[in-house]
Design a protein around this motif. Sequence first.
Motif, mmCIF file in Angstrom:
data_model
loop_
_atom_site.group_PDB
_atom_site.id
_atom_site.type_symbol
_atom_site.label_atom_id
_atom_site.label_comp_id
_atom_site.label_asym_id
_atom_site.label_seq_id
_atom_site.Cartn_x
_atom_site.Cartn_y
_atom_site.Cartn_z
ATOM 1 N N CYS A 158 -2.671 2.780 -9.869
ATOM 2 C CA CYS A 158 -2.264 2.575 -8.466
ATOM 3 C C CYS A 158 -3.376 3.007 -7.519
ATOM 4 O O CYS A 158 -3.675 2.315 -6.541
ATOM 5 N N ALA A 175 -6.331 -1.972 2.005
ATOM 6 C CA ALA A 175 -5.343 -1.033 1.480
ATOM 7 C C ALA A 175 -5.858 0.397 1.577
ATOM 8 O O ALA A 175 -5.108 1.310 1.931
ATOM 9 N N LEU A 176 -7.140 0.591 1.315
ATOM 10 C CA LEU A 176 -7.722 1.928 1.406
ATOM 11 C C LEU A 176 -7.654 2.454 2.835
ATOM 12 O O LEU A 176 -7.257 3.590 3.072
ATOM 13 N N LEU A 234 2.222 1.880 -3.452
ATOM 14 C CA LEU A 234 1.151 2.315 -4.350
ATOM 15 C C LEU A 234 0.783 3.773 -4.070
ATOM 16 O O LEU A 234 0.637 4.571 -4.995
ATOM 17 N N LEU A 235 0.633 4.097 -2.791
ATOM 18 C CA LEU A 235 0.265 5.454 -2.406
ATOM 19 C C LEU A 235 1.333 6.462 -2.821
ATOM 20 O O LEU A 235 1.016 7.551 -3.310
ATOM 21 N N ARG A 284 -6.139 0.423 -7.490
ATOM 22 C CA ARG A 284 -5.776 -0.770 -6.716
ATOM 23 C C ARG A 284 -5.988 -0.533 -5.227
ATOM 24 O O ARG A 284 -6.459 -1.421 -4.516
ATOM 25 N N ILE A 285 -5.645 0.652 -4.756
ATOM 26 C CA ILE A 285 -5.847 0.971 -3.336
ATOM 27 C C ILE A 285 -7.338 1.034 -3.030
ATOM 28 O O ILE A 285 -7.813 0.430 -2.067
ATOM 29 N N ALA A 303 -4.044 3.318 3.581
ATOM 30 C CA ALA A 303 -3.629 4.532 2.877
ATOM 31 C C ALA A 303 -4.178 5.777 3.572
ATOM 32 O O ALA A 303 -3.450 6.745 3.788
ATOM 33 N N ASP A 319 -9.339 -2.268 -2.755
ATOM 34 C CA ASP A 319 -8.954 -3.170 -1.663
ATOM 35 C C ASP A 319 -9.231 -2.440 -0.348
ATOM 36 O O ASP A 319 -8.515 -1.510 0.012
ATOM 37 N N THR A 368 0.810 -1.210 0.000
ATOM 38 C CA THR A 368 0.000 0.000 0.000
ATOM 39 C C THR A 368 0.849 1.268 0.000
ATOM 40 O O THR A 368 0.554 2.208 -0.739
ATOM 41 N N GLU A 369 1.890 1.288 0.806
ATOM 42 C CA GLU A 369 2.721 2.489 0.888
ATOM 43 C C GLU A 369 3.350 2.822 -0.462
ATOM 44 O O GLU A 369 3.371 3.972 -0.893
#
Length: 94
Positions: free
Chosen positions: A54, A64-65, A6-7, A57-58, A68, A61, A3-4
Amino acid sequence: MDTERLLNSVGKEIFINYFYDFKNCADKKILAQKLLDDNPKATKLGGQITRISCASRIINDKNALEQALDMIINSKRLSAVIISKAYKIKSSDI
């Protein structure tokens, strides 16, 4: 991808400011052009497509959201406005 990472590929501030655009994206090319036009630091359409992928994707999920949004809320480098928007998103969309 975690996640990090992607963020960081999206950018925390961009993720929050364009959250609903990312969430409701029907056409990546149109959104990519909007991101390119709105952000003077952005230089390539392909980079914006990556950013959108990206972010999607966050958002798609739930874990992941939540991660983030927590990272953004706990950031010491972001403005109070961005952190406040993150709180609103967290309270309404998860």
